[in-house]
Design a protein around this motif. Structure first.
Motif, PDB file in Angstrom:
ATOM      1  N   THR A  96       0.823  -1.208   0.000  1.00 40.43           N
ATOM      2  CA  THR A  96       0.000   0.000   0.000  1.00 40.43           C
ATOM      3  C   THR A  96       0.856   1.257   0.000  1.00 40.43           C
ATOM      4  O   THR A  96       0.637   2.171  -0.796  1.00 40.43           O
ATOM      5  CB  THR A  96      -0.961   0.003   1.205  1.00 40.43           C
ATOM      6  N   TYR A  97       1.854   1.316   0.886  1.00 39.85           N
ATOM      7  CA  TYR A  97       2.643   2.553   0.925  1.00 39.85           C
ATOM      8  C   TYR A  97       3.599   2.663  -0.256  1.00 39.85           C
ATOM      9  O   TYR A  97       3.832   3.757  -0.767  1.00 39.85           O
ATOM     10  CB  TYR A  97       3.339   2.742   2.280  1.00 39.85           C
ATOM     11  N   LYS A  98       4.119   1.553  -0.765  1.00 38.43           N
ATOM     12  CA  LYS A  98       5.004   1.618  -1.933  1.00 38.43           C
ATOM     13  C   LYS A  98       4.197   1.965  -3.190  1.00 38.43           C
ATOM     14  O   LYS A  98       4.666   2.707  -4.050  1.00 38.43           O
ATOM     15  CB  LYS A  98       5.758   0.303  -2.105  1.00 38.43           C
ATOM     16  N   ALA A  99       2.968   1.445  -3.293  1.00 37.89           N
ATOM     17  CA  ALA A  99       2.117   1.750  -4.443  1.00 37.89           C
ATOM     18  C   ALA A  99       1.726   3.225  -4.443  1.00 37.89           C
ATOM     19  O   ALA A  99       1.694   3.864  -5.498  1.00 37.89           O
ATOM     20  CB  ALA A  99       0.872   0.864  -4.419  1.00 37.89           C
ATOM     21  N   ALA A 100       1.440   3.766  -3.273  1.00 35.35           N
ATOM     22  CA  ALA A 100       1.039   5.175  -3.179  1.00 35.35           C
ATOM     23  C   ALA A 100       2.143   6.110  -3.670  1.00 35.35           C
ATOM     24  O   ALA A 100       1.847   7.169  -4.229  1.00 35.35           O
ATOM     25  CB  ALA A 100       0.662   5.519  -1.744  1.00 35.35           C
ATOM     26  N   THR A 101       3.391   5.712  -3.509  1.00 34.66           N
ATOM     27  CA  THR A 101       4.502   6.569  -3.951  1.00 34.66           C
ATOM     28  C   THR A 101       4.561   6.708  -5.468  1.00 34.66           C
ATOM     29  O   THR A 101       5.186   7.629  -5.972  1.00 34.66           O
ATOM     30  CB  THR A 101       5.857   6.056  -3.424  1.00 34.66           C
ATOM     31  N   VAL A 102       3.917   5.781  -6.199  1.00 33.32           N
ATOM     32  CA  VAL A 102       3.908   5.845  -7.666  1.00 33.32           C
ATOM     33  C   VAL A 102       2.492   6.023  -8.217  1.00 33.32           C
ATOM     34  O   VAL A 102       2.194   5.620  -9.345  1.00 33.32           O
ATOM     35  CB  VAL A 102       4.599   4.611  -8.300  1.00 33.32           C
ATOM     36  N   GLN A 103       1.597   6.600  -7.394  1.00 33.27           N
ATOM     37  CA  GLN A 103       0.203   6.854  -7.769  1.00 33.27           C
ATOM     38  C   GLN A 103      -0.555   5.576  -8.159  1.00 33.27           C
ATOM     39  O   GLN A 103      -1.392   5.583  -9.067  1.00 33.27           O
ATOM     40  CB  GLN A 103       0.099   7.878  -8.907  1.00 33.27           C
ATOM     41  N   SER A 104      -0.267   4.473  -7.502  1.00 33.72           N
ATOM     42  CA  SER A 104      -1.008   3.228  -7.686  1.00 33.72           C
ATOM     43  C   SER A 104      -1.890   3.011  -6.465  1.00 33.72           C
ATOM     44  O   SER A 104      -1.767   3.714  -5.470  1.00 33.72           O
ATOM     45  CB  SER A 104      -0.051   2.055  -7.878  1.00 33.72           C
ATOM     46  N   LYS A 105      -2.778   2.029  -6.541  1.00 37.26           N
ATOM     47  CA  LYS A 105      -3.739   1.794  -5.463  1.00 37.26           C
ATOM     48  C   LYS A 105      -3.818   0.306  -5.147  1.00 37.26           C
ATOM     49  O   LYS A 105      -3.694  -0.532  -6.028  1.00 37.26           O
ATOM     50  CB  LYS A 105      -5.115   2.304  -5.880  1.00 37.26           C
ATOM     51  N   VAL A 106      -4.072   0.016  -3.860  1.00 40.09           N
ATOM     52  CA  VAL A 106      -4.334  -1.350  -3.416  1.00 40.09           C
ATOM     53  C   VAL A 106      -5.810  -1.425  -3.038  1.00 40.09           C
ATOM     54  O   VAL A 106      -6.301  -0.630  -2.250  1.00 40.09           O
ATOM     55  CB  VAL A 106      -3.441  -1.743  -2.218  1.00 40.09           C
ATOM     56  N   LEU A 107      -6.516  -2.380  -3.633  1.00 38.45           N
ATOM     57  CA  LEU A 107      -7.930  -2.594  -3.376  1.00 38.45           C
ATOM     58  C   LEU A 107      -8.098  -3.914  -2.645  1.00 38.45           C
ATOM     59  O   LEU A 107      -7.589  -4.948  -3.093  1.00 38.45           O
ATOM     60  CB  LEU A 107      -8.697  -2.639  -4.702  1.00 38.45           C
ATOM     61  N   LYS A 108      -8.792  -3.880  -1.505  1.00 36.26           N
ATOM     62  CA  LYS A 108      -9.058  -5.097  -0.750  1.00 36.26           C
ATOM     63  C   LYS A 108     -10.399  -5.667  -1.197  1.00 36.26           C
ATOM     64  O   LYS A 108     -11.407  -4.991  -1.160  1.00 36.26           O
ATOM     65  CB  LYS A 108      -9.062  -4.795   0.752  1.00 36.26           C
ATOM     66  N   ILE A 109     -10.362  -6.914  -1.644  1.00 40.31           N
ATOM     67  CA  ILE A 109     -11.530  -7.600  -2.182  1.00 40.31           C
ATOM     68  C   ILE A 109     -12.088  -8.563  -1.134  1.00 40.31           C
ATOM     69  O   ILE A 109     -11.333  -9.294  -0.504  1.00 40.31           O
ATOM     70  CB  ILE A 109     -11.143  -8.407  -3.453  1.00 40.31           C
ATOM     71  N   SER A 110     -13.401  -8.596  -0.989  1.00 36.01           N
ATOM     72  CA  SER A 110     -14.035  -9.546  -0.082  1.00 36.01           C
ATOM     73  C   SER A 110     -13.742 -10.972  -0.547  1.00 36.01           C
ATOM     74  O   SER A 110     -13.898 -11.286  -1.734  1.00 36.01           O
ATOM     75  CB  SER A 110     -15.549  -9.324  -0.066  1.00 36.01           C
ATOM     76  N   PRO A 111     -13.342 -11.851   0.369  1.00 36.49           N
ATOM     77  CA  PRO A 111     -13.029 -13.221  -0.029  1.00 36.49           C
ATOM     78  C   PRO A 111     -14.257 -14.100  -0.273  1.00 36.49           C
ATOM     79  O   PRO A 111     -14.112 -15.235  -0.722  1.00 36.49           O
ATOM     80  CB  PRO A 111     -12.215 -13.752   1.157  1.00 36.49           C
ATOM     81  N   ALA A 112     -15.446 -13.577  -0.049  1.00 36.46           N
ATOM     82  CA  ALA A 112     -16.667 -14.379  -0.184  1.00 36.46           C
ATOM     83  C   ALA A 112     -16.797 -14.963  -1.589  1.00 36.46           C
ATOM     84  O   ALA A 112     -16.866 -14.224  -2.570  1.00 36.46           O
ATOM     85  CB  ALA A 112     -17.888 -13.526   0.146  1.00 36.46           C
ATOM     86  N   PHE A 113     -16.805 -16.258  -1.666  1.00 38.85           N
ATOM     87  CA  PHE A 113     -17.034 -17.042  -2.882  1.00 38.85           C
ATOM     88  C   PHE A 113     -15.921 -16.952  -3.932  1.00 38.85           C
ATOM     89  O   PHE A 113     -16.085 -17.461  -5.034  1.00 38.85           O
ATOM     90  CB  PHE A 113     -18.376 -16.672  -3.536  1.00 38.85           C
ATOM     91  N   THR A 114     -14.779 -16.326  -3.636  1.00 40.37           N
ATOM     92  CA  THR A 114     -13.731 -16.189  -4.652  1.00 40.37           C
ATOM     93  C   THR A 114     -13.147 -17.536  -5.069  1.00 40.37           C
ATOM     94  O   THR A 114     -12.673 -17.666  -6.199  1.00 40.37           O
ATOM     95  CB  THR A 114     -12.589 -15.266  -4.187  1.00 40.37           C
TER      96      THR A 114
END
Length: 150
Positions: free
Chosen positions: A68-86
Motif C-alpha cells: 500500500t505505501y510503496k504503491a502510493a509513492t507511484v500513484q497506484s492503489k491497493v484494493l481489498k476484495i471480499s473473499p466471499a465465494f472467490t
C-alpha cells in the motif's frame, strides 16, 4: 526466541522485496487487487501459547501495508476484495457451488460447464475480475451467489 526473531526479520525482508518488485514491474497507475484477509486465521495448535497470536496472519497484513505505501509513492492503489465465494465461483459460467472445490487435491471442477482449474488460480482469477469491476466504477465489487437452480 532467537529463531522466531530471525524468522520475523526474514519474512519482513521477503515482504519488502515482494512489494518493491510488484510496484517496480507494474509501475504507476496500477490497481493491485488483494483478497481481504482480515480475521483469517491458520491452525496454530502446534505452537506454544505465547506464540499463537503472533503467528496468525501477520505476514499477509504486513505485505498489504508494504504494498500500500510503496504503491502510493507511484500513484497506484491497493484494493481489498471480499473473499466471499472467490474460490467457489466458476469464471466461465458464474456458478457458485462449494462442492466444486476439492481441498485435498487443490482442484476446482465446475459441475455445470465442466471448467477445471487449480483452486488458488481460480481465486486469483475471480479477484482480478472484481478488480476490473472496480475500475469500471463498481464501488464495492463482490461476487453474488448464483446457484445451480438460479
Amino acid at each position: 526466541k532467537q529463531l522466531a526473531q530471525r524468522e520475523n526479520r526474514w519474512m519482513t525482508d521477503v515482504n519488502h522485496r515482494l512489494a518493491k518488485t510488484l510496484v517496480s514491474i507494474y509501475g504507476s497507475r496500477t490497481l493491485f487487487a488483494l483478497e481481504d484477509l482480515t480475521n483469517v486465521t491458520f491452525n496454530t495448535d502446534d505452537l506454544p501459547k505465547a506464540l499463537r497470536s503472533s503467528h496468525r496472519s501477520w505476514a499477509f497484513f504486513q505485505l498489504e501495508l508494504f504494498l500500500t505505501y510503496k504503491a502510493a509513492t507511484v500513484q497506484s492503489k491497493v484494493l481489498k476484495i471480499s473473499p466471499a465465494f472467490t474460490s467457489q465461483r466458476c469464471p466461465q459460467c458464474g456458478l457458485i457451488e462449494k462442492t466444486n472445490r476439492h481441498h485435498e487435491t487443490h482442484e476446482y471442477h465446475c459441475c455445470r460447464c465442466q471448467y477445471r482449474s487449480n483452486d488458488d488460480r481460480l481465486g486469483a482469477m475471480n479477484i482480478k475480475l472484481l478488480g476490473e469491476e472496480w475500475l469500471r466504477g463498481v464501488k464495492r465489487p463482490q461476487i453474488k451467489k448464483v446457484t445451480a437452480t438460479g
